[in-house]
Design a protein around this motif. Structure first.
Motif, PDB file in Angstrom:
ATOM      1  N   UNK A   6       0.841  -1.202   0.000  1.00 34.70           N
ATOM      2  CA  UNK A   6       0.000   0.000   0.000  1.00 34.70           C
ATOM      3  C   UNK A   6       0.876   1.252   0.000  1.00 34.70           C
ATOM      4  N   UNK A   7       1.908   1.261   0.832  1.00 32.55           N
ATOM      5  CA  UNK A   7       2.840   2.392   0.900  1.00 32.55           C
ATOM      6  C   UNK A   7       3.508   2.607  -0.459  1.00 32.55           C
ATOM      7  N   UNK A   8       4.002   1.513  -1.062  1.00 30.98           N
ATOM      8  CA  UNK A   8       4.684   1.634  -2.352  1.00 30.98           C
ATOM      9  C   UNK A   8       3.753   2.171  -3.425  1.00 30.98           C
ATOM     10  N   UNK A   9       2.523   1.676  -3.440  1.00 28.40           N
ATOM     11  CA  UNK A   9       1.560   2.137  -4.443  1.00 28.40           C
ATOM     12  C   UNK A   9       1.214   3.607  -4.233  1.00 28.40           C
ATOM     13  N   UNK A  10       1.061   4.009  -2.999  1.00 27.53           N
ATOM     14  CA  UNK A  10       0.699   5.396  -2.665  1.00 27.53           C
ATOM     15  C   UNK A  10       1.752   6.366  -3.193  1.00 27.53           C
ATOM     16  N   UNK A  11       3.026   5.988  -3.061  1.00 33.35           N
ATOM     17  CA  UNK A  11       4.125   6.857  -3.475  1.00 33.35           C
ATOM     18  C   UNK A  11       4.755   6.437  -4.802  1.00 33.35           C
ATOM     19  N   UNK A  12       4.167   5.440  -5.460  1.00 36.03           N
ATOM     20  CA  UNK A  12       4.672   4.958  -6.746  1.00 36.03           C
ATOM     21  C   UNK A  12       6.161   4.602  -6.666  1.00 36.03           C
ATOM     22  N   UNK A  52       9.024   6.165   7.137  1.00 40.33           N
ATOM     23  CA  UNK A  52       8.408   7.239   7.917  1.00 40.33           C
ATOM     24  C   UNK A  52       7.094   6.829   8.556  1.00 40.33           C
ATOM     25  N   UNK A  53       6.793   5.553   8.505  1.00 38.56           N
ATOM     26  CA  UNK A  53       5.546   5.035   9.079  1.00 38.56           C
ATOM     27  C   UNK A  53       5.868   4.394  10.427  1.00 38.56           C
ATOM     28  N   UNK A  54       5.216   4.802  11.497  1.00 40.47           N
ATOM     29  CA  UNK A  54       5.466   4.173  12.801  1.00 40.47           C
ATOM     30  C   UNK A  54       5.208   2.663  12.746  1.00 40.47           C
ATOM     31  N   UNK A  55       5.987   1.925  13.528  1.00 38.57           N
ATOM     32  CA  UNK A  55       5.876   0.464  13.541  1.00 38.57           C
ATOM     33  C   UNK A  55       4.435   0.025  13.775  1.00 38.57           C
ATOM     34  N   UNK A  56       3.752   0.656  14.711  1.00 37.79           N
ATOM     35  CA  UNK A  56       2.383   0.220  15.020  1.00 37.79           C
ATOM     36  C   UNK A  56       1.457   0.374  13.818  1.00 37.79           C
ATOM     37  N   UNK A  57       1.708   1.369  12.948  1.00 39.47           N
ATOM     38  CA  UNK A  57       0.880   1.510  11.757  1.00 39.47           C
ATOM     39  C   UNK A  57       1.293   0.532  10.660  1.00 39.47           C
ATOM     40  N   UNK A  58       2.568   0.140  10.633  1.00 40.53           N
ATOM     41  CA  UNK A  58       2.978  -0.900   9.682  1.00 40.53           C
ATOM     42  C   UNK A  58       2.226  -2.195   9.952  1.00 40.53           C
ATOM     43  N   UNK A  59       1.874  -2.414  11.202  1.00 45.12           N
ATOM     44  CA  UNK A  59       1.235  -3.667  11.608  1.00 45.12           C
ATOM     45  C   UNK A  59      -0.287  -3.589  11.663  1.00 45.12           C
ATOM     46  N   UNK A  60      -0.849  -2.432  11.431  1.00 46.11           N
ATOM     47  CA  UNK A  60      -2.296  -2.270  11.528  1.00 46.11           C
ATOM     48  C   UNK A  60      -2.975  -2.536  10.184  1.00 46.11           C
ATOM     49  N   UNK A  61      -4.252  -2.737  10.228  1.00 46.94           N
ATOM     50  CA  UNK A  61      -5.034  -2.859   9.001  1.00 46.94           C
ATOM     51  C   UNK A  61      -5.422  -1.467   8.527  1.00 46.94           C
ATOM     52  N   UNK A  62      -5.693  -1.342   7.253  1.00 51.62           N
ATOM     53  CA  UNK A  62      -6.215  -0.107   6.654  1.00 51.62           C
ATOM     54  C   UNK A  62      -5.216   1.050   6.730  1.00 51.62           C
ATOM     55  N   UNK A  63      -3.968   0.764   6.432  1.00 47.53           N
ATOM     56  CA  UNK A  63      -2.951   1.816   6.432  1.00 47.53           C
ATOM     57  C   UNK A  63      -3.317   2.955   5.495  1.00 47.53           C
ATOM     58  N   UNK A  64      -3.999   2.628   4.401  1.00 47.80           N
ATOM     59  CA  UNK A  64      -4.342   3.662   3.422  1.00 47.80           C
ATOM     60  C   UNK A  64      -5.147   4.798   4.027  1.00 47.80           C
ATOM     61  N   UNK A  65      -5.864   4.531   5.106  1.00 47.88           N
ATOM     62  CA  UNK A  65      -6.647   5.580   5.762  1.00 47.88           C
ATOM     63  C   UNK A  65      -5.745   6.564   6.512  1.00 47.88           C
ATOM     64  N   UNK A  66      -4.563   6.126   6.920  1.00 44.08           N
ATOM     65  CA  UNK A  66      -3.654   6.950   7.713  1.00 44.08           C
ATOM     66  C   UNK A  66      -2.613   7.690   6.866  1.00 44.08           C
ATOM     67  N   UNK A  67      -2.288   7.170   5.685  1.00 43.05           N
ATOM     68  CA  UNK A  67      -1.201   7.742   4.888  1.00 43.05           C
ATOM     69  C   UNK A  67      -1.345   9.241   4.638  1.00 43.05           C
ATOM     70  N   UNK A  68      -2.523   9.746   4.260  1.00 45.45           N
ATOM     71  CA  UNK A  68      -2.608  11.193   3.998  1.00 45.45           C
ATOM     72  C   UNK A  68      -2.279  12.047   5.230  1.00 45.45           C
ATOM     73  N   UNK A  69      -2.419  11.508   6.409  1.00 39.32           N
ATOM     74  CA  UNK A  69      -2.157  12.276   7.624  1.00 39.32           C
ATOM     75  C   UNK A  69      -0.703  12.180   8.072  1.00 39.32           C
ATOM     76  N   UNK A  70       0.034  11.218   7.514  1.00 34.98           N
ATOM     77  CA  UNK A  70       1.421  11.019   7.911  1.00 34.98           C
ATOM     78  C   UNK A  70       2.383  11.891   7.124  1.00 34.98           C
ATOM     79  N   UNK A  71       2.008  12.258   5.893  1.00 37.74           N
ATOM     80  CA  UNK A  71       2.965  12.949   5.025  1.00 37.74           C
ATOM     81  C   UNK A  71       2.410  14.239   4.493  1.00 37.74           C
TER      82      UNK A  71
END
Length: 71
Positions: A6-12, A52-71
Motif C-alpha cells: 500500500x505504501x509503495x503504491x501510494x508513493x509509486x 516514515x511510518x510508525x511500527x504500530x501503523x505498519x502492523x495495523x489494518x487499513x494503512x491507506x486511511x492513515x497515509x494522507x495524515x502522515x505525510x
C-alpha cells in the motif's frame, strides 16, 4: 506485509527503492512484502525509519486511511 505494498503504491515506489530507503536487501524486502518471512523487530524498525511510518501503523489494518495524515 500488505501495508508495504500500500505504501509503495501510494508513493509509486519500487521494491528496490523501499529496500534501499530502509537499509534492507532487495531480496529480504521482497520476502517480507510477499509474507514469505516475518519481519523481526529490528527489521520493522528499519522499515519504519525508511518509510516514515510508525511500527504500530505498519502492523495495523487499513494503512491507506492513515497515509494522507502522515505525510
Amino acid at each position: 506485509m500488505e501495508n508495504l505494498k500500500i505504501y509503495r503504491a501510494y508513493f509509486n515506489l519500487s521494491q528496490m527503492e523501499v529496500a534501499l530507503q530502509s537499509d534492507l536487501s532487495f531480496r529480504g524486502y521482497g520476502k517480507i512484502e510477499r509474507q514469505e518471512v516475518a519481519a523481526s523487530i529490528d527489521t520493522l524498525e528499519k522499515l519504519s525509519c525508511g518509510t516514515g511510518i510508525p511500527v504500530e501503523l505498519l502492523l495495523t489494518e487499513h494503512l491507506e486511511e492513515y497515509l494522507p495524515y502522515l505525510f
